[in-house]
Design a protein around this motif. Structure first.
Motif, short mmCIF file in Angstrom:
data_model
loop_
_atom_site.label_atom_id
_atom_site.label_comp_id
_atom_site.label_asym_id
_atom_site.label_seq_id
_atom_site.Cartn_x
_atom_site.Cartn_y
_atom_site.Cartn_z
N ASP A 1 0.83 -1.21 0.09
CA ASP A 1 0.29 0.07 -0.01
C ASP A 1 0.92 1.28 0.03
O ASP A 1 1.99 1.28 0.69
N ASP A 2 0.61 2.33 -0.70
CA ASP A 2 1.11 3.49 -0.95
C ASP A 2 1.35 4.04 0.31
O ASP A 2 2.51 4.79 0.87
N GLU A 3 0.60 4.03 1.68
CA GLU A 3 0.83 4.70 2.77
C GLU A 3 0.90 3.61 3.96
O GLU A 3 1.08 4.10 5.05
N ASN A 4 1.13 2.28 3.65
CA ASN A 4 1.14 1.45 4.79
C ASN A 4 2.20 0.25 4.13
O ASN A 4 1.50 -0.55 3.39
N GLU A 5 3.45 0.22 4.48
CA GLU A 5 4.00 -0.81 4.22
C GLU A 5 3.86 -2.42 4.62
O GLU A 5 4.55 -3.10 4.06
N PHE A 6 3.08 -2.44 5.44
CA PHE A 6 2.70 -3.64 6.00
C PHE A 6 1.40 -4.30 5.21
O PHE A 6 0.82 -5.27 5.62
N ILE A 7 1.07 -3.71 4.38
CA ILE A 7 -0.24 -4.29 3.63
C ILE A 7 0.05 -4.40 2.12
O ILE A 7 0.81 -3.73 1.39
N ILE A 8 -0.22 -5.66 1.76
CA ILE A 8 -0.05 -5.92 0.18
C ILE A 8 -1.60 -6.11 -0.34
O ILE A 8 -2.27 -6.96 -0.01
N TRP A 9 -1.90 -5.48 -1.56
CA TRP A 9 -2.95 -5.51 -1.88
C TRP A 9 -2.94 -6.38 -3.14
O TRP A 9 -1.98 -6.32 -4.07
N VAL A 10 -4.03 -7.09 -3.45
CA VAL A 10 -4.36 -8.18 -4.54
C VAL A 10 -5.45 -7.66 -5.25
O VAL A 10 -6.58 -7.82 -4.50
N PRO A 11 -5.37 -6.90 -6.46
CA PRO A 11 -6.58 -6.02 -6.77
C PRO A 11 -7.76 -6.91 -7.21
O PRO A 11 -7.60 -8.06 -7.50
N PHE A 12 -8.99 -6.21 -6.94
CA PHE A 12 -10.32 -6.88 -7.40
C PHE A 12 -10.37 -6.65 -9.03
O PHE A 12 -9.77 -5.66 -9.24
N GLU A 13 -11.13 -7.34 -9.74
CA GLU A 13 -11.40 -7.00 -11.13
C GLU A 13 -12.86 -7.30 -11.49
O GLU A 13 -13.47 -8.14 -10.98
N PRO A 14 -13.49 -6.36 -12.08
CA PRO A 14 -15.04 -6.57 -12.61
C PRO A 14 -15.05 -7.65 -13.69
O PRO A 14 -14.42 -7.93 -14.47
N VAL A 15 -15.95 -8.62 -13.46
CA VAL A 15 -16.28 -9.97 -14.25
C VAL A 15 -18.02 -9.64 -15.02
O VAL A 15 -18.75 -9.63 -14.16
N THR A 16 -18.05 -9.46 -16.18
CA THR A 16 -19.46 -9.90 -16.83
C THR A 16 -19.27 -10.57 -18.02
O THR A 16 -18.30 -11.32 -18.19
N ILE A 17 -20.41 -10.58 -18.61
CA ILE A 17 -20.44 -11.57 -19.80
C ILE A 17 -19.54 -11.33 -20.86
O ILE A 17 -18.87 -12.21 -21.48
N ASP A 18 -18.97 -9.99 -20.81
CA ASP A 18 -18.01 -9.73 -21.84
C ASP A 18 -16.41 -10.22 -21.55
O ASP A 18 -15.87 -10.73 -22.62
N ASN A 19 -16.14 -10.37 -20.32
CA ASN A 19 -14.92 -11.02 -20.03
C ASN A 19 -14.78 -12.22 -19.05
O ASN A 19 -13.71 -12.75 -18.66
N VAL A 20 -15.90 -13.05 -18.96
CA VAL A 20 -16.04 -13.87 -18.08
C VAL A 20 -15.23 -15.24 -18.24
O VAL A 20 -14.72 -16.04 -17.58
N ALA A 21 -15.15 -15.42 -19.75
CA ALA A 21 -14.46 -16.67 -20.21
C ALA A 21 -12.73 -16.35 -19.72
O ALA A 21 -12.01 -17.56 -19.83
N ASP A 22 -12.44 -15.26 -19.39
CA ASP A 22 -10.98 -15.06 -19.24
C ASP A 22 -10.73 -15.59 -17.69
O ASP A 22 -9.59 -15.62 -17.41
N TYR A 23 -11.67 -15.94 -16.82
CA TYR A 23 -11.24 -16.36 -15.64
C TYR A 23 -11.64 -17.73 -15.40
O TYR A 23 -11.62 -18.40 -14.44
N ASP A 24 -11.67 -18.51 -16.65
CA ASP A 24 -12.10 -20.26 -16.56
C ASP A 24 -10.64 -20.76 -16.29
O ASP A 24 -9.60 -20.00 -16.69
#
Length: 340
Positions: free
Chosen positions: A317-340
């Protein structure tokens, strides 16, 4: 597709960096009742304590076990079965057994300080459930997870566009909450409502929020009486399991779940299939594999005195060196196949 390739790259990088810095030895004594994931071993012993084993958390656990095999860590897993006292007991047992680090998926994020105290001098990695008191995070206690304020934001942005395309700026919603008081529940709910407001949608409750505890069957039972007695434009859920409970409830009553957008979070296998079927409008991918592997690598880094994000593929995290962020990602019908 490309997500899987990236995960493989991270696993390879983790293996190279860990094997370069650690000798080989047999794994040590395991706390009783656990499941070891070690093959060979680097000499590091780590315990992963699960709050419970639902679909998403089981996927995270499996990823940590796979990472342990890749980098030669002797990993034991324990299931607290949603019992805080059992979770603390497992932490204490891990210390007694001589574990080098403990990964904790907390039952109750408000018990973070108790977890750190129980661990004593043993490093702790909190995973997935953010501590209720972030001040407990330091050189020996870190967090790996996803920023819950972005998960609901993706839901809100999707719904805002959906309704604006219909010419609507005022809507009513049914809300399925997770466990009340948990940071994930609070932030997922707050962020979706904020995103709707920020995008010009006035959203009002069609009924009081339903606390279905992230459970599919509870959501089904709780929402069923409202489906034919309440006017609503969408169903917002803090996770996929509850969203699918709403889908099932509608189908049981002869209602078409495609008639209103139902949105979830986690992008579980069932959630992704529901998107393909058209019964779930969208979900938000929470990277179980990424969190599982990154938490294991962070534990190894704490043991070795390395920067916590080394080899994880993610940043602190930019403000806290003791936090690692694993990003969320939106999933819709347009890209759901990418997550199989």
């Amino acid at each position: 597709m490309k997500r899987r390739i990236f995960a493989g790259f991270i696993a390879s990088a983790m293996m190279v960096s860990m094997l370069a810095g650690c000798g080989s030895s047999d794994g040590g004594e395991q706390p009783q009742g656990g499941e070891s994931g070690a093959e060979g071993g680097s000499g590091h012993k780590v315990t992963l304590i699960m709050s419970q084993r639902d679909e998403w958390l089981s996927e995270m656990e499996a990823a940590a076990q796979a990472a342990a095999k890749d980098i030669g860590i002797d990993l034991t897993t324990q299931d607290a079965n949603s019992d805080t006292s059992k979770m603390i007991q497992y932490i204490e047992s891990s210390v007694t057994a001589g574990e080098d680090a403990i990964i904790v998926n907390m039952v109750d994020p408000e018990t973070a300080a108790q977890c750190v105290e129980a661990a004593g001098e043993v490093p702790v990695v909190f995973v997935n459930r953010f501590p209720g008191d972030p001040s407990v995070l330091n050189e020996k206690a870190v967090y790996v997870g996803s920023d819950e304020m972005t998960s609901g934001a993706f839901q809100g942005e999707y719904l805002a566009k959906y309704f604006k395309d219909q010419g609507k700026t005022e809507i009513s919603y049914l809300m399925l909450n997770g466990i009340l008081g948990q940071t994930s529940t609070t932030n997922r709910t707050a962020s979706v409502l904020k995103a709707l407001e920020d995008n010009g949608i006035k959203a009002t409750e069609a009924a009081a929020p339903l606390a279905a505890n992230y459970d599919r069957s509870e959501a089904l039972d709780m929402i069923s009486p409202l489906l034919t007695t309440t006017e609503y434009d969408c169903i917002i859920s803090n996770n996929d399991a509850m969203a699918l409970g709403a889908v099932e409830a509608m189908m049981q009553q002869g209602l078409d779940p495609k008639s209103v957008p139902i949105v979830g979070i986690d992008a579980t296998a069932d959630g992704r299939q529901a998107i393909k079927d058209g019964t779930l409008a969208m979900t938000v991918f929470q990277n179980a594999e990424g969190q599982g592997r990154a938490s294991l690598q962070a534990a190894a880094n704490l043991i070795d005195g390395k920067p916590i994000a080394d080899g994880t593929g993610y940043e602190v995290d930019d403000e806290n060196e003791f936090i690692i962020w694993v990003p969320f990602e939106p999933v819709t019908i347009d890209n759901v196949a990418d997550y199989d």
